[in-house]
Design a protein around this motif. Sequence first.
Motif, mmCIF file in Angstrom:
data_model
loop_
_atom_site.group_PDB
_atom_site.id
_atom_site.type_symbol
_atom_site.label_atom_id
_atom_site.label_comp_id
_atom_site.label_asym_id
_atom_site.label_seq_id
_atom_site.Cartn_x
_atom_site.Cartn_y
_atom_site.Cartn_z
ATOM 1 N N SER A 41 0.657 -1.183 -0.151
ATOM 2 C CA SER A 41 0.049 0.162 -0.156
ATOM 3 C C SER A 41 0.730 1.278 -0.070
ATOM 4 N N VAL A 42 1.917 1.345 0.690
ATOM 5 C CA VAL A 42 2.834 2.452 0.895
ATOM 6 C C VAL A 42 3.720 2.802 -0.474
ATOM 7 N N ILE A 43 4.033 1.489 -1.278
ATOM 8 C CA ILE A 43 4.501 1.444 -2.577
ATOM 9 C C ILE A 43 3.498 2.145 -3.637
ATOM 10 N N VAL A 45 0.818 3.928 -3.007
ATOM 11 C CA VAL A 45 0.427 5.457 -2.851
ATOM 12 C C VAL A 45 1.510 6.154 -2.971
ATOM 13 N N GLY A 46 2.805 5.861 -2.737
ATOM 14 C CA GLY A 46 3.889 6.495 -2.983
ATOM 15 C C GLY A 46 4.301 6.776 -4.422
ATOM 16 N N LEU A 47 4.126 5.560 -5.423
ATOM 17 C CA LEU A 47 4.238 5.863 -6.889
ATOM 18 C C LEU A 47 3.321 6.615 -7.047
ATOM 19 N N VAL A 49 1.761 9.228 -5.751
ATOM 20 C CA VAL A 49 2.135 10.805 -5.348
ATOM 21 C C VAL A 49 3.343 11.323 -5.977
ATOM 22 N N LEU A 50 4.261 10.191 -6.039
ATOM 23 C CA LEU A 50 5.755 10.723 -6.548
ATOM 24 C C LEU A 50 5.508 11.235 -8.057
ATOM 25 N N GLY A 82 0.506 3.242 -9.393
ATOM 26 C CA GLY A 82 0.278 2.550 -8.186
ATOM 27 C C GLY A 82 -0.742 1.631 -8.164
ATOM 28 N N SER A 135 -4.081 8.721 -2.184
ATOM 29 C CA SER A 135 -3.084 9.118 -3.213
ATOM 30 C C SER A 135 -3.221 10.516 -3.676
ATOM 31 N N LEU A 138 -3.044 13.422 -0.925
ATOM 32 C CA LEU A 138 -1.560 13.589 -0.516
ATOM 33 C C LEU A 138 -1.123 14.383 -1.750
ATOM 34 N N THR A 139 -1.094 13.911 -2.951
ATOM 35 C CA THR A 139 -0.650 14.556 -4.412
ATOM 36 C C THR A 139 -1.118 15.911 -4.163
#
Length: 274
Positions: A41-43, A45-47, A49-50, A82, A135, A138-139
């Motif tokens: 899930s962190v991966i 959301v991280g992808l 958002v990044l 994501g 996602s 945060l973005t």
Amino acid sequence: MSTAVAPGTRTGRINGRQTFGRAIAAEWVKLRTLASTWITSVIAVGLAVLIGAGLSIVASSDSKELLADQAPALMVAGITFGQIAMAVLGALIVTGEYSSGQIRSSLAAVPHRWRLFWAKSLSIAVWGFLAGVLSVLLTWAISAPFMGDKAPSFGDARVWGLVWGSGLGFATISLMALGLGFLMRSTAGATTVVLTLLFVIDIPLQIAGSQWHWAEVLSHHTPLVTSPALADPFNIARRYSEGAPTHTMAIVTFVIWAVVPLLAGWITFSKRDA
């Protein structure tokens, strides 16, 4: 001294009877207490958002007005990437139980297979929806300060359209992978199929579309096309070619892409030994 139980007397076992609600609660607890759930899930959301925040910030600072106008829509540019991580999670909650043998314990606790299957489905769909929503929020929070007057306000309907559209996309791809997990019992196999549907199948269809009309029409309804359309209900990116699906059609098409493997997984799970 033993105590006899009169015939027909209800015992305490009735308090532990199985219900669909209890099956959902058990699957939800199981899902949120697995380390793999949080890692994937962190991966995911991280992808999202990044990539989304990065492209939005870069586009908003561009001197070309056209590109700057696209900055809000670019907040969901990373959603498809994501979804890859969410697909891994959707498959893993099934294949992980098969590989460890825990599926037999799950069936012992919830003997009705339909109840177990749909409890898992509902749990991963809700989790995926929340991950998609987070996602985009945060973005927006990260990119808005850098976008200046190009940043949509938090109350803008476009932002909330991106929020719920992205959540729906994450939930749907999770269900697709879960169905494939039941069908194939392999995390790698299920993930490979999802990746093929997201990134590969579009290529031969576009090539064939130059020769056959049916292939051209189908190329407008692949997951690669419908996924971003699903996450962009107001079509603020204006990047879809003529013949591409509307948001409503994107929902219908993307859901069909998920329902087919989900039902196939359900049928397989119902008939195959654990």
